[in-house]
Design a protein around this motif. Structure first.
Motif, mmCIF file in Angstrom:
data_model
loop_
_atom_site.group_PDB
_atom_site.id
_atom_site.type_symbol
_atom_site.label_atom_id
_atom_site.label_comp_id
_atom_site.label_asym_id
_atom_site.label_seq_id
_atom_site.Cartn_x
_atom_site.Cartn_y
_atom_site.Cartn_z
ATOM 1 N N PHE A 1 -4.423 -6.851 -7.394
ATOM 2 C CA PHE A 1 -4.933 -7.093 -6.051
ATOM 3 C C PHE A 1 -5.216 -8.574 -5.817
ATOM 4 O O PHE A 1 -5.315 -9.373 -6.742
ATOM 5 C CB PHE A 1 -6.203 -6.281 -5.808
ATOM 6 C CG PHE A 1 -5.954 -4.821 -5.625
ATOM 7 C CD1 PHE A 1 -5.868 -4.271 -4.362
ATOM 8 C CD2 PHE A 1 -5.776 -3.989 -6.719
ATOM 9 C CE1 PHE A 1 -5.624 -2.928 -4.190
ATOM 10 C CE2 PHE A 1 -5.529 -2.644 -6.556
ATOM 11 C CZ PHE A 1 -5.454 -2.115 -5.290
ATOM 12 N N GLN A 2 -5.392 -8.868 -4.534
ATOM 13 C CA GLN A 2 -5.550 -10.253 -4.113
ATOM 14 C C GLN A 2 -6.799 -10.913 -4.689
ATOM 15 O O GLN A 2 -6.739 -11.991 -5.244
ATOM 16 C CB GLN A 2 -5.611 -10.277 -2.586
ATOM 17 C CG GLN A 2 -5.787 -11.646 -2.008
ATOM 18 C CD GLN A 2 -5.650 -11.620 -0.492
ATOM 19 O OE1 GLN A 2 -5.484 -10.565 0.103
ATOM 20 N NE2 GLN A 2 -5.713 -12.766 0.113
ATOM 21 N N ASN A 3 -7.942 -10.230 -4.521
ATOM 22 C CA ASN A 3 -9.198 -10.868 -4.879
ATOM 23 C C ASN A 3 -9.795 -10.186 -6.108
ATOM 24 O O ASN A 3 -10.341 -9.099 -6.007
ATOM 25 C CB ASN A 3 -10.161 -10.769 -3.694
ATOM 26 C CG ASN A 3 -11.473 -11.462 -3.971
ATOM 27 O OD1 ASN A 3 -11.704 -11.961 -5.070
ATOM 28 N ND2 ASN A 3 -12.337 -11.482 -2.980
ATOM 29 N N GLN B 1 2.254 -0.358 -10.916
ATOM 30 C CA GLN B 1 0.846 -0.722 -10.835
ATOM 31 C C GLN B 1 0.707 -1.955 -9.971
ATOM 32 O O GLN B 1 1.699 -2.599 -9.633
ATOM 33 C CB GLN B 1 0.282 -0.985 -12.235
ATOM 34 C CG GLN B 1 0.086 0.278 -13.049
ATOM 35 C CD GLN B 1 -0.956 1.207 -12.421
ATOM 36 O OE1 GLN B 1 -1.923 0.754 -11.816
ATOM 37 N NE2 GLN B 1 -0.741 2.504 -12.541
ATOM 38 N N ARG C 1 0.829 -1.212 0.000
ATOM 39 C CA ARG C 1 0.000 0.000 0.000
ATOM 40 C C ARG C 1 0.864 1.263 0.000
ATOM 41 O O ARG C 1 0.500 2.269 -0.591
ATOM 42 C CB ARG C 1 -0.933 -0.004 1.220
ATOM 43 C CG ARG C 1 -2.002 -1.082 1.167
ATOM 44 C CD ARG C 1 -2.822 -1.105 2.441
ATOM 45 N NE ARG C 1 -3.472 0.175 2.671
ATOM 46 C CZ ARG C 1 -4.627 0.510 2.115
ATOM 47 N NH1 ARG C 1 -5.253 -0.340 1.351
ATOM 48 N NH2 ARG C 1 -5.155 1.692 2.344
ATOM 49 N N ARG D 1 -5.554 -4.672 -16.904
ATOM 50 C CA ARG D 1 -5.801 -3.294 -16.463
ATOM 51 C C ARG D 1 -4.535 -2.682 -15.873
ATOM 52 O O ARG D 1 -4.219 -1.520 -16.113
ATOM 53 C CB ARG D 1 -6.928 -3.290 -15.432
ATOM 54 C CG ARG D 1 -7.250 -1.905 -14.893
ATOM 55 C CD ARG D 1 -8.420 -1.940 -13.959
ATOM 56 N NE ARG D 1 -8.132 -2.746 -12.757
ATOM 57 C CZ ARG D 1 -8.960 -2.847 -11.739
ATOM 58 N NH1 ARG D 1 -10.117 -2.217 -11.754
ATOM 59 N NH2 ARG D 1 -8.640 -3.580 -10.689
ATOM 60 N N ALA D 2 -3.790 -3.492 -15.094
ATOM 61 C CA ALA D 2 -2.562 -2.977 -14.492
ATOM 62 C C ALA D 2 -1.515 -2.666 -15.558
ATOM 63 O O ALA D 2 -0.691 -1.767 -15.394
ATOM 64 C CB ALA D 2 -2.014 -3.980 -13.482
ATOM 65 N N ALA E 1 -13.243 -8.718 -6.007
ATOM 66 C CA ALA E 1 -13.470 -7.448 -5.321
ATOM 67 C C ALA E 1 -12.775 -6.282 -6.009
ATOM 68 O O ALA E 1 -13.171 -5.143 -5.834
ATOM 69 C CB ALA E 1 -12.976 -7.545 -3.879
ATOM 70 N N SER E 2 -11.726 -6.558 -6.787
ATOM 71 C CA SER E 2 -10.962 -5.440 -7.342
ATOM 72 C C SER E 2 -11.532 -4.955 -8.672
ATOM 73 O O SER E 2 -11.078 -3.948 -9.208
ATOM 74 C CB SER E 2 -9.486 -5.810 -7.491
ATOM 75 O OG SER E 2 -9.317 -6.769 -8.505
ATOM 76 N N LEU E 3 -12.534 -5.661 -9.217
ATOM 77 C CA LEU E 3 -13.224 -5.172 -10.410
ATOM 78 C C LEU E 3 -14.608 -4.694 -9.999
ATOM 79 O O LEU E 3 -15.333 -5.407 -9.310
ATOM 80 C CB LEU E 3 -13.347 -6.285 -11.459
ATOM 81 C CG LEU E 3 -12.038 -6.826 -12.024
ATOM 82 C CD1 LEU E 3 -12.307 -8.045 -12.895
ATOM 83 C CD2 LEU E 3 -11.318 -5.758 -12.819
#
Lengths: 288, 289
Positions: free
Chosen positions: B90-92, B87, B57, B157-158, B95-97
């Motif tokens: 994320f883990q999940n 960039q 983070r 995306r990243a 949840a990140s979309l």
């Protein structure tokens, strides 16, 4: 591809909605009420009875083929005046909500996302506003200024936004911590983008449910104000005013106040049933 | 050539008592330093609460460090809003979309934010090609995709703004085991093609053994051991590393051979939570009332 997917999606939604009888009844009532209000001059039997017409030979006529809802104490057709009265009620709900909902939503987004002083100022403002009942506020405004539809609408709208602020605020607090919001931040998206494109779309269904439920409440408040003589002024037909005028002739000429009262009941009920149906459809919690 | 340099990074969080007074502090990240050479893969391992995600983070600018510095290609990125060079995946991916945005709309976010002027639709298609997804996935919503497909979208995306460094925060822990390997293969392939540098954060040591070149073992906010993968895994020096390695399930004889034979110390090592609670002046062993 996306059009097809969207179409099948909306079809599925409609199918789920149509399986919910109370929701369909609510939608039906709302659609009929809005159409009747829009087309009032064309579908009412005596469109000229809207004004200050006096026809003493036909006063206090009970419901009949010529006058389905009977006539009032100066001989005007009550059905005509009920349909025109719907215009005032719906207009009140529409204007109040079109001011209160977007404003309350933006305030809730700001308070929930930025936190800190923004949150303190906005949320304490809502606390103050929630301590004042809208009906009392409208009474006070009508007493200080003059009783009119416009003043009543502004008085109600000036308090009503806070409900939406609280709803959106609590949703943003949850959504803000989700990974897709953090992802958007790391991708360099602007605050405006995050608030209105990432967070807001995930609040829309709850806002829609609340707005529909609100419409019924605002109509009731508007009718209460007119009943007390503080809403729209005669001779413009208004459901609350008609209930009030007819009340002095109860119980002999019951139709003069009971039938306009039923119209209020039906419209408010319609919006509430519709809101409940939408809530089941979207599976939203936390909305009154 | 160093792609990422972390210098003496510190992040503490205040601990409040029941009355909201600050009664102590938790050192989530306690003087962490490491470097990743350009094109390298650095594995950061440790259990939950060890400070892995806090480091990620801080690199992404989501949390500000108390002290220390983060440099990319020798330039400090602290305080910079523009972070196209680094960039994160994320883990999940569930949840990140954003569930309300199509795959194409999600990939468009970084393009629009960084003022990409060319053919956006074409660029989205190219990015989907890169992660081996059909181009028409651009019009789909996340709920129409499997977990592995969603994570590929998150990777695309990243990559949209051509970063130099990718922070992978447990990118496979939310996926089925069969899908994990395919995502790791894809990351390796993209790393070679695009010359990407990876910071791979995970608690899954068997995955790290295959993917990373250098590892750092993070325990209570400090790197307790670091070195080339083979060295750390075969001859761990720190007790905590041994404990971590001993808890990796072993499947093949080959893997068993890589397991350290050094006996474990007696007794149990305190977990991060227990230690932090002790430091904060509470007794973690005290029974709940």
């Amino acid at each position: 591809m996306s059009d097809l997917a969207a179409l099948s999606n909306s079809f599925q939604n409609w199918y789920r909605f149509s399986r919910n009888p109370t929701a369909v009844i609510g939608l039906l009532i709302v659609v009929v009420a809005i159409l009747a209000a829009l087309l009032a001059p064309h579908i009412t039997p005596y469109p000229d009875h809207v004004g200050a017409i006096v026809d003493f030979r036909n006063r206090h006529q009970p419901p009949s083929a010529a006058h389905w809802f009977g006539t009032d104490n100066v001989g005007r057709d009550i059905l005509t005046r009920v349909i025109f009265g719907l215009r005032v009620s719906l207009m009140l709900a529409f204007v109040v909500l079109i001011i209160a909902v977007p404003f309350g939503t933006v305030m809730g987004l700001l308070a929930g996302y930025f936190g800190g002083w923004t949150e303190i100022v906005i949320m304490r403002l809502t606390d103050i506003a929630l301590a004042l009942p809208p009906l009392i506020m409208a009474l006070a405004v009508a007493a200080v200024l003059e009783p009119s539809l416009m003043n009543a609408m502004l008085a109600i709208a000036s308090l009503w936004w806070t409900w939406h602020t609280r709803l959106v605020y609590s949703m943003v607090r949850q959504i803000r911590a989700l990974e897709y919001v953090e992802a958007a931040e790391t991708l360099g998206a602007s605050k405006v983008h995050i608030l209105f494109r990432e967070i807001l779309p995930n609040c829309i269904s709850a806002i829609a449910v609340k707005t529909s439920l609100d419409a019924g409440f605002v109509i009731l408040i508007g009718a209460s104000l007119s009943f007390l003589g503080l809403g729209i002024q005669p001779p413009t037909p208004d459901l609350g005013t008609m209930v009030s005028d007819g009340a002095s002739f109860l119980p002999d000429y019951w139709w003069e106040s009971l039938l306009p009262g039923s119209a209020i009941l039906f419209v408010a009920l319609g919006f509430n049933l519709l809101g409940d149906g939408l809530r089941d459809l979207f599976d939203v919690e936390d909305v009154r | 050539m160093t792609a990422l340099e972390i210098r003496d990074l510190v992040k503490t969080y205040p601990v409040r008592n029941a009355f909201g007074r600050v009664s102590g502090e938790v050192r989530a990240v306690d003087g962490v330093s490491f470097t990743i050479p350009a094109g390298g893969v650095y594995g950061l391992a440790g259990e939950s609460g060890s400070g892995k995600s806090t480091i990620a983070r801080m690199i992404m600018g989501l949390t500000a460090p108390d002290s220390g510095d983060i440099l990319i290609d020798g330039v400090s990125i602290l305080g910079q809003r523009e972070r196209a060079l680094v960039q994160m995946v994320f883990q999940n991916p569930g949840a990140s979309l954003n569930p309300r945005r199509t795959v194409g709309q999600s990939i468009l976010v970084p393009l629009a934010a960084h003022g990409f002027a060319g053919d956006r639709r074409g660029r989205i298609g190219d990015l989907l090609d890169m992660v081996h997804l059909p181009r028409n996935f651009a019009d789909r919503y996340p709920h129409e995709l499997s977990g592995g497909q969603k994570q590929r979208v998150a990777i695309a995306r990243a990559l949209a703004v051509s970063p130099r460094l990718l922070v992978l925060d447990e990118p496979t822990s939310a996926l089925d085991v069969s899908v994990q390997a395919r995502v790791i293969d894809l990351l390796e392939e993209l790393g070679r093609q695009l010359g990407l540098t990876y910071l791979f954060i995970s608690h899954d040591l068997s995955l790290m053994r295959n993917f990373a070149q250098t590892v750092g073992i993070l325990y209570l906010g400090k790197i307790v051991e670091t070195g080339p993968v083979a060295q750390v895994f075969q001859d761990p020096q720190h007790d905590y590393t041994r404990l971590l390695l001993a808890s990796v399930p072993v499947i093949s004889a080959e893997e068993a051979a890589m397991r350290p034979v050094i006996p474990l110390i007696n007794g149990e090592m305190p977990t991060a939570e227990e230690l932090m609670a002790l430091r904060a002046g509470l007794n973690a062993k005290e029974p709940a009332r």
